[in-house]
Design an enzyme around this catalytic site. Sequence first.
Site, PDB file in Angstrom:
ATOM      1  N   ASP A 174      34.579  39.429  47.268  1.00 56.58           N
ATOM      2  CA  ASP A 174      36.039  39.470  47.120  1.00 56.58           C
ATOM      3  C   ASP A 174      36.628  40.251  48.291  1.00 56.58           C
ATOM      4  O   ASP A 174      35.932  41.037  48.939  1.00 56.58           O
ATOM      5  CB  ASP A 174      36.438  40.134  45.794  1.00 56.58           C
ATOM      6  CG  ASP A 174      37.943  40.044  45.562  1.00 56.58           C
ATOM      7  OD1 ASP A 174      38.546  39.015  45.913  1.00 56.58           O
ATOM      8  OD2 ASP A 174      38.528  41.010  45.042  1.00 56.58           O
ATOM      9  N   SER A 175      37.924  40.049  48.525  1.00 56.35           N
ATOM     10  CA  SER A 175      38.595  40.780  49.599  1.00 56.35           C
ATOM     11  C   SER A 175      38.672  42.279  49.282  1.00 56.35           C
ATOM     12  O   SER A 175      38.798  43.083  50.191  1.00 56.35           O
ATOM     13  CB  SER A 175      40.007  40.228  49.798  1.00 56.35           C
ATOM     14  OG  SER A 175      40.729  40.324  48.592  1.00 56.35           O
ATOM     15  N   CYS A 193      37.165  35.466  45.589  1.00 57.59           N
ATOM     16  CA  CYS A 193      38.526  35.607  46.120  1.00 57.59           C
ATOM     17  C   CYS A 193      39.164  34.220  46.292  1.00 57.59           C
ATOM     18  O   CYS A 193      38.647  33.365  47.032  1.00 57.59           O
ATOM     19  CB  CYS A 193      38.435  36.306  47.467  1.00 57.59           C
ATOM     20  SG  CYS A 193      40.016  36.562  48.248  1.00 57.59           S
ATOM     21  N   GLU A 215      46.342  47.582  43.335  1.00 54.36           N
ATOM     22  CA  GLU A 215      45.390  48.362  44.142  1.00 54.36           C
ATOM     23  C   GLU A 215      45.816  49.827  44.258  1.00 54.36           C
ATOM     24  O   GLU A 215      45.015  50.684  44.578  1.00 54.36           O
ATOM     25  CB  GLU A 215      45.251  47.762  45.548  1.00 54.36           C
ATOM     26  CG  GLU A 215      44.559  46.410  45.582  1.00 54.36           C
ATOM     27  CD  GLU A 215      43.090  46.485  45.997  1.00 54.36           C
ATOM     28  OE1 GLU A 215      42.721  47.424  46.699  1.00 54.36           O
ATOM     29  OE2 GLU A 215      42.324  45.585  45.612  1.00 54.36           O
ATOM     30  N   CYS A 271      44.093  34.746  41.286  1.00 55.28           N
ATOM     31  CA  CYS A 271      43.781  35.910  42.127  1.00 55.28           C
ATOM     32  C   CYS A 271      42.843  36.811  41.334  1.00 55.28           C
ATOM     33  O   CYS A 271      43.051  37.004  40.124  1.00 55.28           O
ATOM     34  CB  CYS A 271      45.071  36.651  42.476  1.00 55.28           C
ATOM     35  SG  CYS A 271      44.793  38.179  43.376  1.00 55.28           S
ATOM     36  N   HIS A 299      42.600  39.870  41.068  1.00 51.86           N
ATOM     37  CA  HIS A 299      43.194  41.063  40.449  1.00 51.86           C
ATOM     38  C   HIS A 299      43.961  40.755  39.157  1.00 51.86           C
ATOM     39  O   HIS A 299      44.227  41.659  38.368  1.00 51.86           O
ATOM     40  CB  HIS A 299      44.186  41.719  41.410  1.00 51.86           C
ATOM     41  CG  HIS A 299      43.557  42.299  42.635  1.00 51.86           C
ATOM     42  ND1 HIS A 299      42.866  41.541  43.553  1.00 51.86           N
ATOM     43  CD2 HIS A 299      43.515  43.574  43.094  1.00 51.86           C
ATOM     44  CE1 HIS A 299      42.440  42.318  44.517  1.00 51.86           C
ATOM     45  NE2 HIS A 299      42.818  43.554  44.267  1.00 51.86           N
TER      46      HIS A 299
END
Length: 265
Positions: free
Chosen positions: A7-8, A70, A154, A184, A186
């Site tokens: 993931d990023s 991601c 984040e 996404c 997140h």
Amino acid sequence: MKIGIFDSGLGGLVLTKAITNALPTYDYIYLGDTLHVPYGPRSGEAIYEFTKKAVDFLFRQDCQLIIIACNTASASALRRLQQEYLPVHYPQRRILGVVVPTLEEALSSGHHNLGLIATSFVVNSDIYAIELQKMDPQIKICAKATPLLVPLIENDGLDYVSAPLKDYLKPLIDQKIDGLILGCTHYPLLKPLLKNILPPHIDLISQDDFLPAKLENYLERHPEIEATLSRKSHYRFCVTDLAASYQTMANKIFGKPVKLEKVVL
Ligand code: DGL
């Protein structure tokens, strides 16, 4: 050999938690490119280069199979890596993305009018609409870029997410969507908030809910891949930058302590 999850940033730990809960005995390496997160506002070329480096690292760590968790990296880099990079460098290994399995899930649960929230890159790439067109051109998808959400999540800002989220969702609700894809890594963290905001007839299509079963199914259909996987329940969590707050955030997202290890790609 291991299963790699890329993931990023740290958001992919939600999916990693779900996968390791469902399939605990395999060996895993998580890689979060925390040095370059967020990917969402970047160019396709930059995202491709970052993703290629990440995939290279994971293959050098003996991963047989890499899941690009991601959505942004899946949209920018998956096809190119599968078609150009893999056959030349690692023809026996595999890279899987998240877009097609997510649409399969949305269609199999009978939705006709889909909504999507995702990063600006994913929305501008039209990847979900392009893949959906190949699968079932009758189904509509209405996408909304939600660029404020990842920085808030984040930065421990879940308490401040409600206002932008309501604004972002309004046009999708007005379009009478019947299912909302959380496109996404997140966004599964927003499920409780989303359930409060959305009318009850709109289902949440959240990747952590179904991707573990899709992976299990993939491994059943590919016994030649499954047979190469080691089963010592060994999990490694790598990041490309380790700021003081990341360890706390990783523990919170994963739901139990994980030891982040800084690596150079
Ligand atoms: N992990 C990314 C995704 O799933 C979102 C975060 C970012 O912008 O890097 O699309």
